[in-house]
Design a protein around this motif. Structure first.
Motif, PDB file in Angstrom:
ATOM      1  N   MET A   1       0.858  -1.174   0.000  1.00 33.48           N
ATOM      2  CA  MET A   1       0.000   0.000   0.000  1.00 33.48           C
ATOM      3  C   MET A   1       0.900   1.231   0.000  1.00 33.48           C
ATOM      4  N   PRO A   2       0.657   2.155  -0.902  1.00 26.11           N
ATOM      5  CA  PRO A   2       1.471   3.374  -0.925  1.00 26.11           C
ATOM      6  C   PRO A   2       1.168   4.259   0.278  1.00 26.11           C
ATOM      7  N   VAL A   3       2.084   5.135   0.569  1.00 26.80           N
ATOM      8  CA  VAL A   3       1.879   6.106   1.630  1.00 26.80           C
ATOM      9  C   VAL A   3       0.947   7.192   1.102  1.00 26.80           C
ATOM     10  N   VAL A   4      -0.096   7.497   1.885  1.00 25.40           N
ATOM     11  CA  VAL A   4      -1.034   8.562   1.538  1.00 25.40           C
ATOM     12  C   VAL A   4      -0.730   9.720   2.465  1.00 25.40           C
ATOM     13  N   THR A   5      -0.355  10.855   1.914  1.00 22.93           N
ATOM     14  CA  THR A   5      -0.024  12.003   2.744  1.00 22.93           C
ATOM     15  C   THR A   5      -0.689  13.254   2.187  1.00 22.93           C
ATOM     16  N   THR A   6      -1.509  13.855   2.997  1.00 22.62           N
ATOM     17  CA  THR A   6      -2.104  15.145   2.698  1.00 22.62           C
ATOM     18  C   THR A   6      -2.256  15.840   4.036  1.00 22.62           C
ATOM     19  N   PRO A   7      -1.651  16.995   4.207  1.00 20.34           N
ATOM     20  CA  PRO A   7      -1.770  17.648   5.512  1.00 20.34           C
ATOM     21  C   PRO A   7      -3.223  17.745   5.905  1.00 20.34           C
ATOM     22  N   LEU A  21       0.102  -6.843   8.951  1.00 17.90           N
ATOM     23  CA  LEU A  21       0.174  -5.544   8.285  1.00 17.90           C
ATOM     24  C   LEU A  21      -0.112  -4.454   9.315  1.00 17.90           C
ATOM     25  N   ARG A  22       0.902  -3.637   9.591  1.00 12.99           N
ATOM     26  CA  ARG A  22       0.754  -2.523  10.532  1.00 12.99           C
ATOM     27  C   ARG A  22       0.471  -1.269   9.726  1.00 12.99           C
ATOM     28  N   VAL A  23      -0.690  -0.670   9.994  1.00  6.35           N
ATOM     29  CA  VAL A  23      -1.082   0.581   9.347  1.00  6.35           C
ATOM     30  C   VAL A  23      -0.944   1.679  10.388  1.00  6.35           C
ATOM     31  N   SER A  24      -0.053   2.621  10.131  1.00  8.91           N
ATOM     32  CA  SER A  24       0.209   3.708  11.076  1.00  8.91           C
ATOM     33  C   SER A  24      -0.499   4.971  10.610  1.00  8.91           C
ATOM     34  N   LEU A  25      -1.258   5.560  11.517  1.00  2.00           N
ATOM     35  CA  LEU A  25      -1.979   6.794  11.238  1.00  2.00           C
ATOM     36  C   LEU A  25      -1.311   7.924  12.009  1.00  2.00           C
ATOM     37  N   SER A  26      -1.089   9.033  11.325  1.00  2.00           N
ATOM     38  CA  SER A  26      -0.454  10.174  11.956  1.00  2.00           C
ATOM     39  C   SER A  26      -1.223  11.432  11.594  1.00  2.00           C
ATOM     40  N   GLY A  27      -1.525  12.248  12.605  1.00  2.00           N
ATOM     41  CA  GLY A  27      -2.198  13.515  12.352  1.00  2.00           C
ATOM     42  C   GLY A  27      -3.645  13.518  12.789  1.00  2.00           C
ATOM     43  N   GLU A  28      -4.457  14.221  12.010  1.00  2.00           N
ATOM     44  CA  GLU A  28      -5.865  14.428  12.348  1.00  2.00           C
ATOM     45  C   GLU A  28      -6.759  13.766  11.313  1.00  2.00           C
ATOM     46  N   LEU A  41      -8.074   1.285   4.974  1.00  2.00           N
ATOM     47  CA  LEU A  41      -8.235   0.180   5.921  1.00  2.00           C
ATOM     48  C   LEU A  41      -8.942  -1.017   5.301  1.00  2.00           C
ATOM     49  N   VAL A  42      -9.917  -0.773   4.442  1.00  2.00           N
ATOM     50  CA  VAL A  42     -10.578  -1.878   3.740  1.00  2.00           C
ATOM     51  C   VAL A  42      -9.585  -2.555   2.799  1.00  2.00           C
ATOM     52  N   ASP A  43      -8.809  -1.770   2.076  1.00  2.00           N
ATOM     53  CA  ASP A  43      -7.787  -2.342   1.191  1.00  2.00           C
ATOM     54  C   ASP A  43      -6.770  -3.148   1.987  1.00  2.00           C
ATOM     55  N   ALA A  44      -6.369  -2.641   3.143  1.00  2.00           N
ATOM     56  CA  ALA A  44      -5.414  -3.359   3.991  1.00  2.00           C
ATOM     57  C   ALA A  44      -5.991  -4.697   4.437  1.00  2.00           C
ATOM     58  N   ALA A  45      -7.247  -4.697   4.835  1.00  2.00           N
ATOM     59  CA  ALA A  45      -7.898  -5.920   5.318  1.00  2.00           C
ATOM     60  C   ALA A  45      -8.030  -6.960   4.211  1.00  2.00           C
ATOM     61  N   ARG A  46      -8.158  -6.517   2.989  1.00  2.00           N
ATOM     62  CA  ARG A  46      -8.351  -7.429   1.850  1.00  2.00           C
ATOM     63  C   ARG A  46      -7.056  -7.774   1.112  1.00  2.00           C
ATOM     64  N   ARG A  47      -5.968  -7.188   1.537  1.00  2.00           N
ATOM     65  CA  ARG A  47      -4.686  -7.384   0.841  1.00  2.00           C
ATOM     66  C   ARG A  47      -4.278  -8.859   0.872  1.00  2.00           C
ATOM     67  N   PRO A  48      -3.922  -9.422  -0.270  1.00  2.00           N
ATOM     68  CA  PRO A  48      -3.508 -10.830  -0.318  1.00  2.00           C
ATOM     69  C   PRO A  48      -2.323 -11.093   0.606  1.00  2.00           C
ATOM     70  N   THR A  51      -2.809 -11.648   7.253  1.00  2.00           N
ATOM     71  CA  THR A  51      -3.591 -12.435   8.201  1.00  2.00           C
ATOM     72  C   THR A  51      -4.149 -11.575   9.335  1.00  2.00           C
ATOM     73  N   ARG A  52      -3.490 -10.437   9.569  1.00  2.00           N
ATOM     74  CA  ARG A  52      -3.927  -9.561  10.663  1.00  2.00           C
ATOM     75  C   ARG A  52      -3.514  -8.133  10.346  1.00  2.00           C
ATOM     76  N   VAL A  53      -4.427  -7.199  10.625  1.00  2.00           N
ATOM     77  CA  VAL A  53      -4.160  -5.774  10.457  1.00  2.00           C
ATOM     78  C   VAL A  53      -4.087  -5.143  11.848  1.00  2.00           C
ATOM     79  N   ILE A  54      -3.029  -4.407  12.079  1.00  2.00           N
ATOM     80  CA  ILE A  54      -2.903  -3.638  13.319  1.00  2.00           C
ATOM     81  C   ILE A  54      -2.871  -2.165  12.936  1.00  2.00           C
TER      82      ILE A  54
END
Length: 111
Positions: A1-7, A21-28, A41-48, A51-54
């Motif tokens: 998954m690419p990094v999505v960044t928009t202030p 798969l650890r998905v880190s959220l930063s900001g607001e 998050l849906v894409d992360a959960a469905r990623r081939p 087994t677990r998303v944190i």
């Protein structure tokens, strides 16, 4: 998954060879980014191979109802394909929102 960044937010991920798969959220995370969070998050959960998303909220300063909906969408997508989905490191106002909505009992690791 690419990094999505928009202030003022960033969504990044790191996958281990064991399928975590650890998905880190930063900001607001408010209504202006609710759809982006849900998709990520849906894409992360469905990623081939996953087994677990944190979802790591250590650097998250704000979540509103749209962000809560995104967390729920990710959880439901993971559950639908038999994968784990956990939220960790909520603090301050972020943890209060999770507690008030009852999501901390469902999504957060219990001590």
């Amino acid at each position: 998954m690419p990094v999505v960044t928009t202030p003022p937010f960033t969504i990044s991920s790191h996958e281990t060879p064991t399928g975590l798969l650890r998905v880190s959220l930063s900001g607001e995370f408010d209504m202006s980014v609710g759809d982006a969070l849900s998709r990520a998050l849906v894409d992360a959960a469905r990623r081939p191979g996953v087994t677990r998303v944190i979802v790591d909220l250590e650097h998250t300063r704000l979540i509103d109802s749209h962000a809560v909906a995104g967390l729920v969408a990710g959880y439901e997508a993971a559950a639908a394909v038999g994968r784990g989905f956990t939220v960790v490191n909520g603090g301050g106002l972020v943890q209060q929102v999770l507690d008030v909505t009852g999501l901390s009992e469902v999504l957060c690791e219990q001590p």
